[in-house]
Design an enzyme around this catalytic site. Sequence first.
Site, mmCIF file in Angstrom:
data_model
loop_
_atom_site.group_PDB
_atom_site.id
_atom_site.type_symbol
_atom_site.label_atom_id
_atom_site.label_comp_id
_atom_site.label_asym_id
_atom_site.label_seq_id
_atom_site.Cartn_x
_atom_site.Cartn_y
_atom_site.Cartn_z
ATOM 1 C CG HIS A 80 1.176 -9.648 4.356
ATOM 2 N ND1 HIS A 80 -0.162 -9.932 4.267
ATOM 3 C CD2 HIS A 80 1.335 -8.429 3.784
ATOM 4 C CE1 HIS A 80 -0.787 -8.910 3.682
ATOM 5 N NE2 HIS A 80 0.100 -7.993 3.386
ATOM 6 C CG ASN A 132 -6.388 -7.627 -5.349
ATOM 7 O OD1 ASN A 132 -6.250 -6.941 -6.363
ATOM 8 N ND2 ASN A 132 -7.181 -7.275 -4.370
ATOM 9 C CB THR A 179 -0.905 0.005 1.253
ATOM 10 O OG1 THR A 179 -1.704 -1.172 1.212
ATOM 11 C CG2 THR A 179 -1.800 1.235 1.303
ATOM 12 C CB THR A 225 13.508 3.562 13.494
ATOM 13 O OG1 THR A 225 13.947 4.793 14.057
ATOM 14 C CG2 THR A 225 14.443 2.432 13.917
ATOM 15 C CB CYS A 271 -7.943 -7.300 0.004
ATOM 16 S SG CYS A 271 -6.789 -8.303 -0.918
ATOM 17 C CB SER A 330 3.127 -6.769 0.404
ATOM 18 O OG SER A 330 2.742 -6.361 1.685
HETATM 19 N N1 PMP Z 1 -1.901 -4.470 -4.120
HETATM 20 C C1 PMP Z 1 -2.483 -5.676 -4.249
HETATM 21 C C2 PMP Z 1 -2.713 -6.233 -5.617
HETATM 22 C C3 PMP Z 1 -2.849 -6.408 -3.122
HETATM 23 O O1 PMP Z 1 -3.420 -7.599 -3.256
HETATM 24 C C4 PMP Z 1 -2.613 -5.844 -1.852
HETATM 25 C C5 PMP Z 1 -3.038 -6.590 -0.607
HETATM 26 N N2 PMP Z 1 -4.393 -6.873 -0.550
HETATM 27 C C6 PMP Z 1 -2.004 -4.587 -1.766
HETATM 28 C C7 PMP Z 1 -1.669 -3.938 -2.924
HETATM 29 C C8 PMP Z 1 -1.697 -3.964 -0.439
HETATM 30 O O2 PMP Z 1 -0.799 -4.723 0.286
HETATM 31 P P1 PMP Z 1 -0.502 -4.424 1.841
HETATM 32 O O3 PMP Z 1 -1.832 -4.490 2.519
HETATM 33 O O4 PMP Z 1 0.390 -5.504 2.255
HETATM 34 O O5 PMP Z 1 0.079 -3.091 1.943
#
Ligand code: PMP
Length: 392
Positions: free
Chosen positions: A200, A150, A71, A236, A328, A198
């Site tokens: 995770h 996504n 994000t 940091t 999401c 990202s």
């Molecule tokens: N871009 C896409 C295509 C995603 O699937 C996601 C997570 N849903 C994000 C951006 C944002 O990722 P994060 O929440 O880890 O910042």
Amino acid sequence: MEIYCDNAATTAIDPEVIQAILPYLTSNYGNPSSGHWAGRKVKEAIAAARQTVANLIGASAEEIFFMSGATEANNLALTGAIKANDISHVITSKIEHKAVLQRLALHEKAGDIEISYVKLDDFGNVDLRHLENLLDANPQTLISLMHGNNEIGNITDITAIGELAKRYNAVFHTDTTQTMGKITYNVGESNIDFLVGSAHKFHGPKGVGFLYINKRNKIRPIIVGGGQEKGQRGGTENVAGIVGLAKALEVAYKSRAVVQNHVSVLKRYFISNLDDLTIGGITFNGESRSATKGLGNIVSVAFPCLSSGSLVKQLDILGIAVSGGSACSNLADGGSHVISTIYRNPDKEIVRFSFSKFNTLEEIDYIIKSIIRIYQSDRLIEATQELEQTAL
Ligand code: PMP
């Protein structure tokens, strides 16, 4: 029984990643900006992580900037590039992640840019001819088009888009959150200016990600103060997160072929079992049915007669975690902008199943049995209601 099939939302941390992180949560606690031994230890760890990520995606270390996730990385790439390059026109699509769409909408509202939306076909794929027409008509453009969607898993041809960007002298940002660790990159040989990751989403920790900025590009930072990340992102560093991100990406690359094969076996098995069900009217969204045009781990399904909210809830009761609506944020923003854009039908009910290396064929069997069970009980309720009504 607990089954986790929401891996496009987030993934379980790999045990190897946990081992790599632990020293940075215990003995190696220094601030990387400190000049003493404690600071140096973690500063070196960050430098090693940066080099690992760079090597894996074919970049150089000075092109990798750590931040809190995709994000933030998307926000910085867009705002940073618009401001630093006096961009007045952006081409994107209506099915990008909200991190992209909302950031661009803010710039449009402020009068900084005009936005053109590239046409999509009936499956949600980018119309490259239309993209070229838009580029031809609009010099000094920024293109922002995601690699893997996504919600429906569509894969965009970012090589072709990169070539168009080069031909028309455009800046190219691509949201690679869903493909990082699944599809390999060699950014040094591509025409991509910005891409993101990202941790995770590839079995790393939450709250840490990175932005790749091709060294030919300039950006202006959004978060200032402290001068970290070469002044592009103050604050940091999340040292344990950064170490974990690099380890997770390394593990993902090492096991990529095996994992991609495993998830696509699960996906094929799941789809063929759904095809065999006697419940009529089940359909697949976007390219999520395709083995080549869709991500190997995402299946977005429209089920008949049951709202996605109700199905997700009933699957949850049976121990199965999946997403519905806007995949999401899980119904938080009232339906899926992706589905309503492609199908022009905001009421289409969708459920997203997304697999990982930790899922098994036995789990798919349980999911299929659960869907049958839900439909049977739902039919029973409907039938009972019909009986009651005729008796009145
Ligand atoms: N871009 C896409 C295509 C995603 O699937 C996601 C997570 N849903 C994000 C951006 C944002 O990722 P994060 O929440 O880890 O910042």
